[in-house]
Design a protein around this motif. Structure first.
Motif, short mmCIF file in Angstrom:
data_model
loop_
_atom_site.label_atom_id
_atom_site.label_comp_id
_atom_site.label_asym_id
_atom_site.label_seq_id
_atom_site.Cartn_x
_atom_site.Cartn_y
_atom_site.Cartn_z
N ILE A 85 0.58 -1.02 -0.12
CA ILE A 85 0.28 -0.07 -0.03
C ILE A 85 0.66 1.27 -0.21
N THR A 86 1.24 1.35 -1.25
CA THR A 86 1.70 2.80 -1.46
C THR A 86 1.61 3.87 -1.98
N GLU A 87 1.83 5.17 -2.60
CA GLU A 87 1.18 6.07 -3.48
C GLU A 87 1.13 5.58 -4.86
N LYS A 88 2.33 4.83 -5.43
CA LYS A 88 2.65 4.03 -6.42
C LYS A 88 1.34 2.50 -6.81
N SER A 89 0.94 1.90 -5.78
CA SER A 89 0.55 1.26 -6.07
C SER A 89 -1.23 1.47 -5.87
N THR A 90 -1.42 2.54 -5.58
CA THR A 90 -3.26 3.56 -5.07
C THR A 90 -3.03 3.40 -7.12
N LEU A 91 -1.56 4.75 -7.34
CA LEU A 91 -2.35 4.70 -8.68
C LEU A 91 -2.39 3.22 -9.85
N VAL A 92 -1.56 2.11 -9.45
CA VAL A 92 -1.19 1.72 -11.20
C VAL A 92 -3.27 0.55 -10.12
N SER A 93 -3.83 0.52 -9.32
CA SER A 93 -4.84 -0.16 -9.12
C SER A 93 -5.72 0.64 -10.07
N GLU A 94 -5.63 1.92 -10.93
CA GLU A 94 -7.07 2.67 -11.86
C GLU A 94 -6.77 1.91 -13.25
N GLN A 95 -5.28 1.53 -13.35
CA GLN A 95 -5.57 -0.01 -14.51
C GLN A 95 -5.72 -1.48 -13.95
N ASN A 96 -6.83 -1.64 -12.82
CA ASN A 96 -6.81 -2.81 -12.62
C ASN A 96 -5.24 -3.77 -12.25
N GLN A 97 -4.31 -3.52 -11.65
CA GLN A 97 -3.47 -3.85 -11.06
C GLN A 97 -3.78 -3.79 -10.10
N VAL A 98 -2.84 -4.95 -9.32
CA VAL A 98 -2.43 -5.09 -7.49
C VAL A 98 -1.01 -5.66 -7.39
N ILE A 129 3.37 -7.36 -9.34
CA ILE A 129 2.50 -6.69 -10.27
C ILE A 129 1.12 -7.85 -10.40
N VAL A 130 0.23 -7.28 -10.67
CA VAL A 130 -1.01 -8.44 -10.72
C VAL A 130 -2.06 -8.07 -11.83
N THR A 131 -1.56 -7.68 -12.86
CA THR A 131 -2.69 -7.39 -14.16
C THR A 131 -4.09 -8.59 -13.50
N LEU A 132 -5.11 -7.65 -13.45
CA LEU A 132 -6.58 -8.49 -13.22
C LEU A 132 -7.68 -8.56 -14.13
N ALA A 133 -8.31 -9.32 -15.23
CA ALA A 133 -9.18 -9.03 -16.69
C ALA A 133 -10.24 -8.13 -16.03
N GLU A 134 -10.40 -7.76 -16.89
CA GLU A 134 -11.53 -6.83 -17.19
C GLU A 134 -12.69 -6.42 -16.07
N GLY A 135 -13.15 -5.34 -15.90
CA GLY A 135 -14.20 -5.94 -14.65
C GLY A 135 -14.32 -6.70 -13.47
N GLN A 136 -13.00 -7.56 -12.89
CA GLN A 136 -11.88 -7.53 -11.72
C GLN A 136 -11.76 -6.59 -11.05
N SER A 137 -12.25 -6.85 -9.61
CA SER A 137 -10.99 -5.95 -8.39
C SER A 137 -11.22 -6.86 -7.40
N ILE A 138 -9.84 -6.31 -6.53
CA ILE A 138 -9.37 -6.78 -4.97
C ILE A 138 -9.78 -5.52 -3.94
N ASP A 139 -10.66 -6.07 -3.22
CA ASP A 139 -10.06 -4.00 -1.84
C ASP A 139 -8.94 -5.28 -0.98
N VAL A 140 -8.24 -4.56 -1.34
CA VAL A 140 -6.55 -4.80 -0.47
C VAL A 140 -7.12 -4.79 0.91
N SER A 141 -7.47 -3.12 0.94
CA SER A 141 -7.82 -2.81 2.63
C SER A 141 -8.40 -3.57 3.64
N THR A 142 -9.18 -4.67 3.15
CA THR A 142 -10.55 -6.08 3.68
C THR A 142 -8.80 -6.84 4.24
N GLY A 143 -8.36 -7.59 3.55
CA GLY A 143 -7.23 -7.95 3.79
C GLY A 143 -8.32 -9.58 3.86
#
Length: 97
Positions: free
Chosen positions: A15-28, A82-96
């Motif tokens: 959880i860094t600035e860079k990781s929150t920026l890439v989350s917009e491109q479906n990456q975790v 760096i994991v790229t997810l398929a379209e429409g998929q998402s992971i909420d990393v804040s919940t664990g």
């Protein structure tokens, strides 16, 4: 049934600035052990989070030399995925998990 080895492959989310920026491109971004392979990481993320993974890129962040109480010490190297997810998929990393 989730394989218990999958919990060893995904150490923690990054959880860094860079990781929150890439989350917009479906990456975790996750911290992973140094010996983890891309197929293992892909299988673990798909099983644990129930999402479809499109691609996995890995990098090794080299440890730095830091001073602790005046003495030089070395931080250990850290592997990240760096994991790229398929379209429409998402992971909420804040919940664990």
């Amino acid at each position: 049934m989730t394989d218990l080895r999958h919990y060893d492959v995904i150490t923690s989310p990054v959880i860094t600035e860079k990781s929150t920026l890439v989350s917009e491109q479906n990456q975790v971004i996750f911290n992973v052990p140094g010996d983890a392979t891309k197929p293992e990481i892909k299988a673990a993320v798909e099983q644990l989070f129930g999402v479809k993974v499109k691609a996995v890129n890995t990098l090794v962040r080299k440890g730095k030399v830091r001073r602790f109480r005046g003495r030089p010490g070395r931080q250990s190297d850290q592997k990240r995925a760096i994991v790229t997810l398929a379209e429409g998929q998402s992971i909420d990393v804040s919940t664990g998990l």
